[in-house]
Design an enzyme around this catalytic site. Structure first.
Site, short mmCIF file in Angstrom:
data_model
loop_
_atom_site.label_atom_id
_atom_site.label_comp_id
_atom_site.label_asym_id
_atom_site.label_seq_id
_atom_site.Cartn_x
_atom_site.Cartn_y
_atom_site.Cartn_z
N ILE A 1 15.33 -1.83 -5.40
CA ILE A 1 14.15 -1.46 -4.62
C ILE A 1 14.61 -0.64 -3.41
O ILE A 1 15.39 -1.14 -2.59
CB ILE A 1 13.37 -2.69 -4.12
N ALA B 1 13.82 -1.63 1.05
CA ALA B 1 13.42 -3.04 0.97
C ALA B 1 13.66 -3.77 2.29
O ALA B 1 13.58 -4.99 2.35
CB ALA B 1 14.18 -3.73 -0.16
N SER C 1 11.77 -3.53 4.96
CA SER C 1 10.53 -3.88 5.66
C SER C 1 9.33 -3.69 4.74
O SER C 1 9.47 -3.21 3.62
CB SER C 1 10.38 -3.04 6.94
N GLY C 2 8.16 -4.08 5.24
CA GLY C 2 6.89 -3.78 4.58
C GLY C 2 6.80 -4.18 3.11
O GLY C 2 7.23 -5.27 2.70
N TYR D 1 3.41 14.19 4.41
CA TYR D 1 3.47 12.87 3.77
C TYR D 1 2.59 12.83 2.53
O TYR D 1 3.01 12.39 1.46
CB TYR D 1 3.04 11.79 4.77
P1 NDP Z 1 7.59 0.67 5.92
O1 NDP Z 1 7.80 1.73 6.96
O2 NDP Z 1 7.43 -0.73 6.35
O3 NDP Z 1 8.77 0.73 4.87
C1 NDP Z 1 9.39 1.93 4.52
C2 NDP Z 1 10.80 1.64 4.10
O4 NDP Z 1 11.44 2.88 3.77
C3 NDP Z 1 11.65 0.99 5.20
O5 NDP Z 1 12.43 -0.01 4.60
C4 NDP Z 1 12.51 2.14 5.68
O6 NDP Z 1 13.76 1.75 6.19
C5 NDP Z 1 12.69 2.89 4.38
N1 NDP Z 1 13.21 4.24 4.60
C6 NDP Z 1 12.71 5.22 5.38
N2 NDP Z 1 13.52 6.30 5.35
C7 NDP Z 1 14.55 6.00 4.53
C8 NDP Z 1 15.70 6.69 4.11
N3 NDP Z 1 15.99 7.91 4.55
N4 NDP Z 1 16.55 6.07 3.26
C9 NDP Z 1 16.29 4.82 2.81
N5 NDP Z 1 15.22 4.11 3.17
C10 NDP Z 1 14.35 4.70 4.03
O7 NDP Z 1 6.32 1.17 5.11
P2 NDP Z 1 5.52 0.55 3.85
O8 NDP Z 1 6.12 -0.70 3.41
O9 NDP Z 1 4.10 0.59 4.21
O10 NDP Z 1 5.75 1.69 2.77
C11 NDP Z 1 6.34 1.46 1.52
C12 NDP Z 1 5.71 2.35 0.47
O11 NDP Z 1 4.33 2.05 0.34
C13 NDP Z 1 5.78 3.84 0.78
O12 NDP Z 1 6.10 4.53 -0.41
C14 NDP Z 1 4.37 4.18 1.22
O13 NDP Z 1 4.07 5.53 0.96
C15 NDP Z 1 3.59 3.25 0.34
N6 NDP Z 1 2.23 2.97 0.75
C16 NDP Z 1 1.97 2.29 1.91
C17 NDP Z 1 0.66 2.02 2.27
C18 NDP Z 1 0.34 1.28 3.51
O14 NDP Z 1 -0.84 1.11 3.76
N7 NDP Z 1 1.29 0.82 4.29
C19 NDP Z 1 -0.45 2.47 1.41
C20 NDP Z 1 -0.05 3.16 0.25
C21 NDP Z 1 1.24 3.39 -0.07
P3 NDP Z 1 13.96 1.18 7.70
O15 NDP Z 1 13.57 -0.27 7.63
O16 NDP Z 1 15.41 1.39 7.93
O17 NDP Z 1 13.08 1.99 8.59
#
Ligand code: NDP
Length: 315
Positions: free
Chosen positions: A7, A10, A12-13, A190
């Protein structure tokens, strides 16, 4: 044997919640592919994921070198790959100027789409070799890139245009930083990246499903208004967005619930159909959703695939 699932993002979120929900079943070993090793370790510990059920491996999707290194490290670990979840994303809605990946691509499309495209293309070979009964490649989509929905019609709308910016390398020098060649807009970048994610899932399906038996799927997990995705947004937005989604649009979903949804797409025996974009209704029942015209355009999917292959050095 246990299944092995990678994943991305992974730490956060949604990614963390999914790691947790899969690890808890005892049927999965989760590879948490994260850019911040310590943050991911801490997140796993504080969510109570048992040590034997996960491994953190470094992956920075905003660097093609890092993607290749990750694949090399994973192969060296000798584990099979059964499911890949492309989840990580950046969202920069208030950025006035574009920022760029190590390879000089605008950061949102470079990370969310191009980094994942290279990762998924390379790891497809590993998945082909796995003997797991239900192999899956899942790319997290979004309603916001989908102009056939209310949320997808909030301006600026996703639009890939004729992809002159993408073809030019999204470098902001001799090409635009935007796929359609227009002026930089972080929110639109985005959404465009999410359209690419959904197009790629379908193109993978068309190219590889029959030959490999792998299930390719995407999903909209609901509006997880509390995740870090909105960390770059203005404070007032961050304050009002969760209650707005909870009480007005009713699209709100908790991180836990969203993790269970993505966990289902990874492992539920009834969700094996390939080429599908899953959504959930208010009773949390999954259904096959329709994508917008652009997000299901076969010609555009082929074009994104071909240009992306060149940009990441596969063609
Ligand atoms: P978060 O910001 O909580 O999670 C995003 C994750 O991506 C984090 O773990 C972050 O790492 C990681 N990340 C960012 N840049 C990089 C990189 N360069 N290399 C590796 N990892 C990276 O957001 P969400 O959990 O909300 O988002 C997860 C997915 O869900 C995304 O694809 C988003 O488009 C999708 N989504 C979210 C919605 C929402 O309402 N939140 C709705 C629909 C889709 P780090 O912890 O280091 O920052």
């Amino acid at each position: 044997r246990k299944g092995t699932v990678i994943i991305t993002g992974a730490s956060s979120g949604l990614g963390l919640a999914t790691a947790k929900s899969l690890a808890e079943t005892g049927k999965w070993h989760v590879i948490m592919a994260c850019r911040d090793f310590l943050k991911a370790e801490r997140a796993a510990k504080s969510s109570g994921i048992a040590k034997e059920n996960y491994t953190v491996m470094h992956l920075d999707l905003s660097s093609l070198d890092s993607v290749r290194q990750f694949v090399g490290n994973f192969r060296q670990s000798g584990q099979p790959l059964d499911v890949l979840v492309c989840n990580a994303a950046v969202y920069l809605p208030t950025a006035k100027e574009p920022t760029f990946t190590a390879d000089g691509f605008e950061l949102s499309v470079g990370t969310n789409h191009l980094g994942h495209f290279l990762l998924a293309r390379l790891l497809l070979d590993d998945m082909k070799q796995s003997d797991y009964p239900s192999k899956r490649l899942i790319i997290v989509g979004s309603i916001t890139g989908n102009t056939n929905t209310l949320a997808g019609n909030v301006p600026p709308k996703a639009n890939l245009g004729d992809m002159r910016g993408l073809a030019g390398g999204l470098n902001g020098l001799n090409s635009s930083a935007m796929i359609d060649g227009g002026d930089f807009d972080g929110a639109k970048a985005y959404k465009d990246s999410k359209v690419c994610n959904m197009l790629m899932m379908q193109e993978f399906h068309r190219r590889f499903h029959e030959e490999t038996g792998i299930t390719f799927a995407s999903l909209y997990p609901g509006c997880i208004a509390t995740t870090g995705l909105f960390r770059e947004h203005i404070p007032l937005f961050r304050l009002l967005f969760p209650p707005f989604q909870k009480y007005i649009t009713k699209g709100y979903v908790s991180e836990d619930e969203s993790g269970k949804r993505l966990g289902q797409v990874v492992s539920d025996p009834s969700l094996t159909k390939s080429g599908v974009y899953w959504s959930w209704n208010n009773n949390s029942a999954s259904f096959e959703n329709q994508l917008s015209e652009e997000a299901s355009d076969v010609t555009k999917a082929q074009k994104v695939w071909e240009i992306s292959e060149k940009l990441v050095g596969l063609a």
